[in-house]
Design a protein around this motif. Sequence first.
Motif, PDB file in Angstrom:
ATOM      1  N   VAL A 186       1.045  -1.224   0.358  1.00 38.90           N
ATOM      2  CA  VAL A 186       0.055  -0.212   0.102  1.00 38.90           C
ATOM      3  C   VAL A 186       0.769   1.203  -0.022  1.00 38.90           C
ATOM      4  CG1 VAL A 186      -2.112   0.948   1.163  1.00 38.90           C
ATOM      5  CG2 VAL A 186      -2.102  -0.798   0.776  1.00 38.90           C
ATOM      6  N   MET A 187       2.016   1.113   0.578  1.00 39.73           N
ATOM      7  CA  MET A 187       2.592   2.401   1.302  1.00 39.73           C
ATOM      8  C   MET A 187       3.649   2.433  -0.591  1.00 39.73           C
ATOM      9  SD  MET A 187       5.463   1.529   4.085  1.00 39.73           S
ATOM     10  CE  MET A 187       5.952   3.065   3.574  1.00 39.73           C
ATOM     11  N   ARG A 188       4.096   1.649  -1.788  1.00 38.51           N
ATOM     12  CA  ARG A 188       4.456   2.128  -2.893  1.00 38.51           C
ATOM     13  C   ARG A 188       3.250   2.240  -4.054  1.00 38.51           C
ATOM     14  NH1 ARG A 188       8.087  -2.877  -4.260  1.00 38.51           N
ATOM     15  NH2 ARG A 188       8.711  -2.012  -5.775  1.00 38.51           N
ATOM     16  N   GLN A 189       1.950   1.578  -3.388  1.00 37.98           N
ATOM     17  CA  GLN A 189       0.457   2.155  -4.411  1.00 37.98           C
ATOM     18  C   GLN A 189       0.889   4.019  -4.193  1.00 37.98           C
ATOM     19  OE1 GLN A 189      -2.066  -0.031  -3.238  1.00 37.98           O
ATOM     20  NE2 GLN A 189      -1.836  -2.209  -4.338  1.00 37.98           N
ATOM     21  N   ARG A 190       0.467   4.003  -2.715  1.00 36.76           N
ATOM     22  CA  ARG A 190       0.231   5.501  -3.133  1.00 36.76           C
ATOM     23  C   ARG A 190       1.345   6.366  -2.810  1.00 36.76           C
ATOM     24  NH1 ARG A 190      -4.055   4.228   2.321  1.00 36.76           N
ATOM     25  NH2 ARG A 190      -5.374   3.697   1.071  1.00 36.76           N
ATOM     26  N   GLY A 191       3.438   5.910  -3.305  1.00 38.81           N
ATOM     27  CA  GLY A 191       3.801   6.993  -2.741  1.00 38.81           C
ATOM     28  C   GLY A 191       4.359   7.155  -1.958  1.00 38.81           C
ATOM     29  N   VAL A 192       4.014   6.159  -1.186  1.00 37.53           N
ATOM     30  CA  VAL A 192       4.663   6.656   0.586  1.00 37.53           C
ATOM     31  C   VAL A 192       6.478   5.697   0.339  1.00 37.53           C
ATOM     32  CG1 VAL A 192       4.538   6.330   2.905  1.00 37.53           C
ATOM     33  CG2 VAL A 192       2.632   7.333   1.570  1.00 37.53           C
ATOM     34  N   ARG A 193       7.668   6.404   0.633  1.00 40.29           N
ATOM     35  CA  ARG A 193       8.401   5.972   0.295  1.00 40.29           C
ATOM     36  C   ARG A 193       9.020   5.319   1.540  1.00 40.29           C
ATOM     37  NH1 ARG A 193      13.003   5.902  -2.516  1.00 40.29           N
ATOM     38  NH2 ARG A 193      15.320   5.589  -1.233  1.00 40.29           N
ATOM     39  N   PRO A 194       9.218   3.610   1.634  1.00 37.44           N
ATOM     40  CA  PRO A 194       9.172   3.308   3.111  1.00 37.44           C
ATOM     41  C   PRO A 194      10.993   3.055   2.922  1.00 37.44           C
ATOM     42  CG  PRO A 194       8.984   1.057   0.751  1.00 37.44           C
ATOM     43  CD  PRO A 194       9.021   2.974   0.260  1.00 37.44           C
ATOM     44  N   ASP A 195      11.288   3.169   4.300  1.00 34.34           N
ATOM     45  CA  ASP A 195      12.803   3.656   5.108  1.00 34.34           C
ATOM     46  C   ASP A 195      13.310   2.138   5.806  1.00 34.34           C
ATOM     47  OD1 ASP A 195      11.221   3.074   7.663  1.00 34.34           O
ATOM     48  OD2 ASP A 195      11.574   5.819   7.776  1.00 34.34           O
ATOM     49  N   ARG A 196      14.338   2.389   6.182  1.00 32.72           N
ATOM     50  CA  ARG A 196      15.157   1.495   6.659  1.00 32.72           C
ATOM     51  C   ARG A 196      14.360   0.856   7.491  1.00 32.72           C
ATOM     52  NH1 ARG A 196      20.849   5.005   7.214  1.00 32.72           N
ATOM     53  NH2 ARG A 196      20.794   5.558   4.953  1.00 32.72           N
ATOM     54  N   ILE A 197      13.258   1.572   8.925  1.00 33.11           N
ATOM     55  CA  ILE A 197      12.573   1.264   9.484  1.00 33.11           C
ATOM     56  C   ILE A 197      11.723   0.103   9.431  1.00 33.11           C
ATOM     57  CG2 ILE A 197      10.968   1.833  11.137  1.00 33.11           C
ATOM     58  CD1 ILE A 197      14.280   2.561  12.009  1.00 33.11           C
ATOM     59  N   THR A 198      11.057   0.892   8.287  1.00 37.36           N
ATOM     60  CA  THR A 198       9.888  -0.231   7.442  1.00 37.36           C
ATOM     61  C   THR A 198      11.157  -1.207   7.114  1.00 37.36           C
ATOM     62  OG1 THR A 198       9.244   1.771   6.647  1.00 37.36           O
ATOM     63  CG2 THR A 198       8.546  -0.708   5.462  1.00 37.36           C
ATOM     64  N   PHE A 199      11.507  -1.812   6.638  1.00 39.78           N
ATOM     65  CA  PHE A 199      12.372  -3.357   6.326  1.00 39.78           C
ATOM     66  C   PHE A 199      12.835  -3.681   7.446  1.00 39.78           C
ATOM     67  CE2 PHE A 199      12.285  -0.635   2.147  1.00 39.78           C
ATOM     68  CZ  PHE A 199      11.954  -2.042   1.235  1.00 39.78           C
ATOM     69  N   HIS A 200      13.551  -2.947   8.507  1.00 41.76           N
ATOM     70  CA  HIS A 200      13.523  -3.441   9.818  1.00 41.76           C
ATOM     71  C   HIS A 200      12.228  -4.708  10.154  1.00 41.76           C
ATOM     72  CE1 HIS A 200      15.887  -4.592  13.421  1.00 41.76           C
ATOM     73  NE2 HIS A 200      15.206  -4.018  14.367  1.00 41.76           N
ATOM     74  N   ILE A 201      11.060  -3.487  10.202  1.00 38.28           N
ATOM     75  CA  ILE A 201       9.687  -4.264  10.946  1.00 38.28           C
ATOM     76  C   ILE A 201       9.871  -5.241  10.052  1.00 38.28           C
ATOM     77  CG2 ILE A 201       7.809  -3.881  11.210  1.00 38.28           C
ATOM     78  CD1 ILE A 201       8.129  -0.766  11.590  1.00 38.28           C
ATOM     79  N   LEU A 202       9.997  -5.485   9.330  1.00 35.26           N
ATOM     80  CA  LEU A 202       9.381  -6.749   8.264  1.00 35.26           C
ATOM     81  C   LEU A 202      10.169  -7.756   8.829  1.00 35.26           C
ATOM     82  CD1 LEU A 202       8.115  -5.680   4.785  1.00 35.26           C
ATOM     83  CD2 LEU A 202       6.330  -6.986   6.377  1.00 35.26           C
ATOM     84  N   GLN A 203      11.580  -7.231   8.639  1.00 29.97           N
ATOM     85  CA  GLN A 203      12.950  -8.253   8.584  1.00 29.97           C
ATOM     86  C   GLN A 203      12.190  -9.305   9.909  1.00 29.97           C
ATOM     87  OE1 GLN A 203      16.149  -5.982   7.916  1.00 29.97           O
ATOM     88  NE2 GLN A 203      16.837  -7.081   6.392  1.00 29.97           N
ATOM     89  N   HIS A 204      12.204  -8.366  10.880  1.00 35.14           N
ATOM     90  CA  HIS A 204      12.333  -8.442  12.607  1.00 35.14           C
ATOM     91  C   HIS A 204      11.168  -9.362  12.548  1.00 35.14           C
ATOM     92  CE1 HIS A 204      12.706  -8.401  16.682  1.00 35.14           C
ATOM     93  NE2 HIS A 204      11.441  -8.442  16.786  1.00 35.14           N
ATOM     94  N   ALA A 205       9.971  -9.252  11.725  1.00 38.00           N
ATOM     95  CA  ALA A 205       9.091 -10.215  11.883  1.00 38.00           C
ATOM     96  C   ALA A 205       9.159 -11.623  10.833  1.00 38.00           C
ATOM     97  CB  ALA A 205       7.475 -10.180  11.012  1.00 38.00           C
ATOM     98  N   CYS A 206      10.437 -11.902  10.034  1.00 34.85           N
ATOM     99  CA  CYS A 206      10.167 -12.826   9.097  1.00 34.85           C
ATOM    100  C   CYS A 206      11.749 -13.683  10.545  1.00 34.85           C
ATOM    101  CB  CYS A 206      11.215 -12.542   8.366  1.00 34.85           C
ATOM    102  SG  CYS A 206       9.588 -11.944   6.794  1.00 34.85           S
ATOM    103  N   ARG A 207      12.189 -13.073  11.244  1.00 32.78           N
ATOM    104  CA  ARG A 207      12.648 -14.609  11.976  1.00 32.78           C
ATOM    105  C   ARG A 207      12.778 -15.847  12.538  1.00 32.78           C
ATOM    106  NH1 ARG A 207      10.840 -11.113  15.434  1.00 32.78           N
ATOM    107  NH2 ARG A 207      10.229 -11.080  18.134  1.00 32.78           N
ATOM    108  N   PHE A 208      11.222 -16.003  12.858  1.00 30.49           N
ATOM    109  CA  PHE A 208      11.724 -17.270  13.226  1.00 30.49           C
ATOM    110  C   PHE A 208      10.646 -17.972  12.107  1.00 30.49           C
ATOM    111  CE2 PHE A 208      10.230 -14.676  17.223  1.00 30.49           C
ATOM    112  CZ  PHE A 208      11.580 -15.153  17.715  1.00 30.49           C
TER     113      PHE A 208
END
Length: 349
Positions: free
Chosen positions: A146-168
């Motif tokens: 949704v961020m990409r569709q609405r032109g909201v640029r993801p940042d490092r924190i965006t990806f860190h949240i996703l990486q943290h969620a994938c750890r298990f």
Amino acid sequence: QWAAVIYALVLDNRLDEAMAIVTSMETGDDLRLPGPNSAVYTILTRAVAEQRGLSAAAGLLSRMAVQGVTSESIYFLMMTVACAAANPPDLDRAKFFLRKGEALMKLQICDFRFERIFDLSYFYNTLMAGYARQGRLRDAFTVLGVMRQRGVRPDRITFHILQHACRFRADAAGEIRQLLRLMEQMGVDPDTCNYNALIQSYAITGQLTSALQVANRMREAGVPWDKATYLYLINAVVTAGQVELALRLLAKMRRDGVRPTAGHYTCAFVGLARAGFYEDASRVFRRLVTIGGIASQRSYNMMIAINCQRGNMDAAMEVLESMKEAGMVPDAMTYRVLLEGYVAQSDWE
């Protein structure tokens, strides 16, 4: 001016006083006070939600309407944060407030600023983190879309949240690595925390070579190692049985000006003991204790456990006395490992 006063009271955890001022503004009992504006209500939002609940925070919108105050976008965006940070998160309301705030942001310009200026990515990140807390990984990735569709640029924190969620996940390292690649494709430079997530996943699965490759890649890219980087690397070398490298990493930390914590020393000496290097483990523990002020109760308990497993109960008791001298009270784990040690030695006295 009064918005700044209320903001200062909220920051000082004096919500009741801040609320009393706003109530006086609403009633007009104190002629020295102006009428309330959107700024004062918005400033109260997060603190009211945390201390009095989401319903009380949402009630500020009704109070604005009664006063004829037009609610601004930042109020709805702060409610997004409050709903996503609640326990448990109220993510349906968070999405509603985010959409409302985003729509108003395109039409309004706020007449005040907070100490920190947030862009929309902060609020999307907050919603994403709420999904991650609930284990709803698919929904968290949907937020990215949704961020990409609405032109909201993801940042490092965006990806860190996703990486943290994938750890298990079953293939945590693979998914975290893919997220790093996606960052690069989107022009978002990975930060220390993003690389650390991948190093940690390799450390957990014993992939020492891969962990070291990522660490070297950080160096080449000019991304600094922090305490977490070193901790994950020490864990990786210990898990892989290369315990002598743990000592080198501790020395490298000090050379790089990164002060090791009790966790770094404890991980190192436990790994050394597991590999049978008891003297080296004791030396690292003594180093930790002599530094002063950083040894944790877990560090003492682990060293007591190591001595108990070796059957050296005298050494275990010496560590116990050292623990007491450091001002720490033995806990249930302390006595449990001591009891197990004496049982193993058939010492019933």
